[in-house]
Design an enzyme around this catalytic site. Structure first.
Site, PDB file in Angstrom:
ATOM      1  N   GLU A 443      42.130  31.783  45.836  1.00  0.00           N
ATOM      2  CA  GLU A 443      41.104  32.839  45.673  1.00  0.00           C
ATOM      3  C   GLU A 443      40.601  33.346  47.035  1.00  0.00           C
ATOM      4  O   GLU A 443      39.420  33.657  47.194  1.00  0.00           O
ATOM      5  CB  GLU A 443      39.914  32.344  44.840  1.00  0.00           C
ATOM      6  CG  GLU A 443      40.253  31.718  43.511  1.00  0.00           C
ATOM      7  CD  GLU A 443      41.084  32.613  42.584  1.00  0.00           C
ATOM      8  OE1 GLU A 443      41.208  33.812  42.857  1.00  0.00           O
ATOM      9  OE2 GLU A 443      41.622  32.085  41.591  1.00  0.00           O
ATOM     10  N   GLY A 444      41.488  33.446  47.985  1.00  0.00           N
ATOM     11  CA  GLY A 444      41.108  33.869  49.348  1.00  0.00           C
ATOM     12  C   GLY A 444      40.834  32.653  50.200  1.00  0.00           C
ATOM     13  O   GLY A 444      39.868  31.934  49.944  1.00  0.00           O
TER      14      GLY A 444
END
Lengths: 596, 596
Positions: A443-444
């Site tokens: 997620e990043g």
């Protein structure tokens, strides 16, 4: 096997004694009837589900992993997972925070988040199956057509179907602008989608009848880069007009990844071959629509590490009180035993208290952000919604990166408390470390989070969001300025606030000269601001504990001691971080690429 | 699969350009004929063995692990391990540093250590099979009877047999005084030994004909605690008078541990049932005899993490130059490509340079200590031997704890450079992290190392050893005091030296009041002194690089850049560590045990 006791008392403390979330929620019309007893009762039941159904499957799930049948493309999760999921659906848990219009219970997100914290403590890999569904739900709820919503939302709400997010491809993760999956419009208004996706969590499994994939792809005439990406909903089985399942769609699991952790979650390579999908939102605006999922997912990832930090702490504390080894340097503390319990050793306590302070600090911050998100979504005051939205935007990368970095440190410390036994699978401690590691990546990555915080959220609006949050801190400092007992907490908080202001200005000035200065400082900077938020919530918790300690409830004594530990032993990390952030870009860029 | 290139150039730089080890070694009569060409040639061949034979087995060995046949009690290591070991023996590698009297090549330990660094980079789990032998060899060489030496040392030297250290029991690891394994004297002068040992690395395998176990046990009349422990040699097969193998001895592998890492090494639960052993050294003096192994093993563990840091760095650097993703914040750097290679991003460089600076700093410190150990063992000057011995004693816990903590940080950073791919087994990066984790635990946890450093090695002799080492640093600072180009390195080194002196005194004073203050400060303190040693060696390396950079050899340019990075971005960790060490005991002990 590790044990898990849901930290209900601490959740209640944060929710009702520190943050007064019921008062906050009542400002939102849809939560006007909420009360503390309801919240507490839901979490008590949720805690039982986590501890009794999910926790016993964590170690065995890790050892067994998932199995892919290469001919049918079906994935079988570890033993017990399907049955646990059936109980989850039966208990109505998927619907907790969902919209009543689609069968949801409409409870505030803050309640759902605390429920998820407990499920993450008990079994992160299992929890990712319903967890990813939630992202798909949110995305369709915000951007789906009425038909899509009618088709999918009731089934996602009930948990009869689960969802995924199909973003990453082999050659692009962070840089989604490079993605190649193609979507070709058909005469009937659908699209045929072809491409290869990787790292798709819960991408395939046999726990539900249908899996709803949200897929990023590129239309034939799409502009290059991130402005040419569209979002599609692609079900595993096509859905007939009457809601019954139609033919198998052309989206298959082609392989499972062998990973460091979260073995029990199926991390799939997904192949799409003329898979039929429908467009979600506007053409070429897929990234923006996807970000609805992404922001929720980032908060969810922070919550995963919060859960792991808590459960690792609980087990390490129990072990440290039980395991006897050596005597205290200051003389025997348990002379009746062959050796002292290792909790007498100061460094064992330091490792334990690090995990405890990070868990409790993380819980306060996460709960605050969740209730703020409830206000951002449901307040009837537009200014309030906007202000809440800004605050969530500011604090989301901190929750994602700071809590997951802390979780890595904390689970590793808790494992260390076990000595050699910590390295052995059956004790379960090394699994917490391995599972925690992915949270810093997906997620990043945490570097991306820090660039989002410093570059976009702070420098991008000239520090406006940070200043607003800083004003809350300043108001609290002012309020407690004459409270003698609070000085040990308020002074370092105020001091760090000043330093953050200075540091932000300094980096902003340097970034005018060279934008790479943002990249050089961002990771250190995020941890400094992370500590500022933790110091703020620890000071607020200490205030409540000071007021109530006369009650004789030892909970408050422990809270105060943990607060003092945080300020004495963890907050000083900022002394280094500010120096290294300031040291800037030059030491990083001096060496020619060829010399690495 | 990860790649590995032996860092021969850097080893030669440290050995010959910075430390002048040939001059140092020539002071020892037995190394009077050593020269740089011999050392370089041995390491070049050793590097080939590591890179070509061991490295290709690392990933597959981790995936496969070891297998125990529960009826025969035999352990089969992963495919290829036995064949690699045969090549190792065939090449004469086990004999490298061993005594010529028993067939050894008599090369300095510093050469053997650099060879081991490369083997650890290539395959830590494999390297532990011969690595543990070396401890058994050292122990018997120092404390064995002439018969024991004649029986075992030639076979350990040739590598035909391997050795183990059997210390830990289920209820005691750090606190060996609690051990329960019993040794009963027999009429023939042998002992029958019965008990259970755990965590025995390379405890059982089929790569050699015989395994020589060194076992701690308790005589019937032994005093309680650590003063009642004796050391025994217990072969897997008894050895006849003519050197041939006799009957199978009563020492068996009862189980293999499932571990976080080093899967390919057999970590055995060993059961002794009337196993026949002979006494090594004096009765009840086993701990002291065992410590000969232990000190060597601690240096060996630091060396394991040095190897992992190096190989993780190499692979992360290669990936960062190859993988394209996003553009530099300051604008495209590779406009001809779809995106820039990720090495343009400052934080990617920070992660890489952290690993590089820790690897190169660790190599300098380790090489220095190894050559000092050569002097301690073989100098013809007694004062020199004593001084060298003191310095090794001081620096051993720093090598064990500081380099393994750094290895954990560095391998994790290098894995992070790979994004999601770092979490996937086939890339090999997550294995480096998992393997590195045990190094912080075994051979004395890093907390134990820090207590050894601060309590025993420093405060235990009123700082005499530290002062002697400090004088070397002070002399170097003085020498370079007027060298303008060296100021950026010398000033922070001198400053940290002053701070260490102050901090040591301060903790010493507090410890008078309460000995637990040592335990509260020790871990932070060790990292501060670790940085002092790294800063010293980085300054010395920078000096050489400054002198030689005019040669145009870019090696020196890279060395200087890495030195600057170390001082700008890593050394400042001491700012926090000094604060937290000073914060002392109170924040750790305030909370009642029951409240954890």
């Amino acid at each position: 096997m590790p044990q898990y006791n849901p930290p209900l008392r601490d959740m209640q403390f944060v929710m009702h004694e520190v943050l007064n979330i019921v008062d906050e929620l009542k400002q939102c019309p849809k939560h006007a009837d909420i009360d503390a007893d309801t919240i507490n009762a839901v979490l008590e039941e949720g805690g039982k589900f986590a501890a009794e159904v999910l926790a016993p499957l964590n170690l065995s799930g890790d050892a067994e992993g998932c199995a892919l049948d290469k001919t049918t493309h079906e994935v079988t999760p570890p033993k017990g997972f399907k049955e646990a999921y059936a109980k989850y659906v039966e208990g109505g848990w998927p619907a907790l925070g969902c919209d009543p219009e689609y069968g949801g219970q409409g409870l505030p997100l803050v309640v759902n988040q605390s429920f998820y914290e407990m499920m993450n403590s008990a079994n992160q890999a299992w929890t990712m199956y319903p967890g990813l569904s939630h992202g798909a739900y949110e995305c369709l709820h915000a951007h789906g057509t009425p038909e899509q919503q009618a088709t999918y939302l009731p089934k996602l709400t009930s948990g009869e179907w689960t969802g995924t997010m199909c973003l990453t491809e082999p050659h692009c993760g962070t840089d989604l602008g490079m993605l190649r999956t193609k979507a070709v419009p058909q005469a009937d208004g659908t699209y045929k989608i072809t491409g290869a996706k990787i790292f798709i969590s819960a991408g395939e499994h046999n726990m539900v009848e249908n899996i709803i994939h949200l897929v990023l792809a590129r239309l034939p005439d799409a502009p290059e880069g991130s402005k040419g990406i569209s979002l599609f909903v692609v079900p595993k089985f096509l859905v007939n007009a009457d809601g019954s399942l139609g033919p198998r769609n052309g989206i298959f699991c082609a392989g499972l990844e062998h990973k460091m952790g979260i073995h029990a979650n199926s991390t799939c390579q997904m192949v799409l071959e003329d898979a039929v999908g429908t467009l979600v939102g506007q053409p070429n605006k897929g990234l923006a629509a996807m970000f609805v999922m992404m922001n929720a997912a980032r908060l969810g990832v922070g919550n995963q590490s919060l859960g792991l930090t808590e459960v690792a702490y609980q087990n390490a504390a129990a072990y440290a009180k039980d395991r006897i080894q050596m005597r205290a340097l200051s003389g025997p503390k348990a002379p009746e035993k062959a050796a002292d319990p290792i909790i007498v050793h100061p460094d064992v306590r330091k490792m334990l208290l690090t995990a405890r302070a990070y868990a409790e600090g993380g819980r306060a911050l996460s709960t605050y952000v969740a209730v703020t998100l409830d206000k951002a979504l449901a307040s009837d005051d537009e200014d309030e919604r906007k202000a809440a939205d800004d605050e969530v935007a500011l604090l989301t990368p901190i929750i994602k990166a700071f809590i997951t970095d802390n979780g890595w440190i904390a689970t590793s410390h808790c494992m260390q408390v076990f000595g050699g036994h910590g390295f052995i699978h059956e004790w379960g401690m090394e699994q917490f470390v391995r599972d925690a590691r992915i949270n810093m990546i997906y997620e990043g990555t945490n570097t991306i989070q820090s660039l989002d915080l410093l570059g976009r959220k702070i420098l991008g609006d000239n520090g406006a969001k940070l200043k607003k949050f800083g004003k809350k801190i300043a108001a609290f400092v002012e309020e407690e300025g004459t409270n003698e007992a609070m000085q040990e907490f308020i002074n370092p908080l105020a001091d760090l606030g000043d330093k953050v202001t200075k540091l932000t200005t300094e980096i902003g000035m340097k970034a005018f000269q060279n934008p790479d200065e943002v990249g050089a400082a961002a990771v250190d900077y995020l941890r400094v601001v992370g500590h500022l938020t933790f110091a703020y919530f620890w000071a607020r918790m200490a205030k409540v504990a000071l007021e109530k300690q006369a009650s004789g409830d030892k909970f408050y004594t422990a809270k105060l001691s943990t607060a003092r530990f945080y300020f004495a032993k963890l907050l000083p990390e900022t002394a280094t971080l500010i120096r290294t952030a300031r040291a800037g870009l030059q030491p990083l860029m001096e060496m020619d690429e060829a010399l690495f």
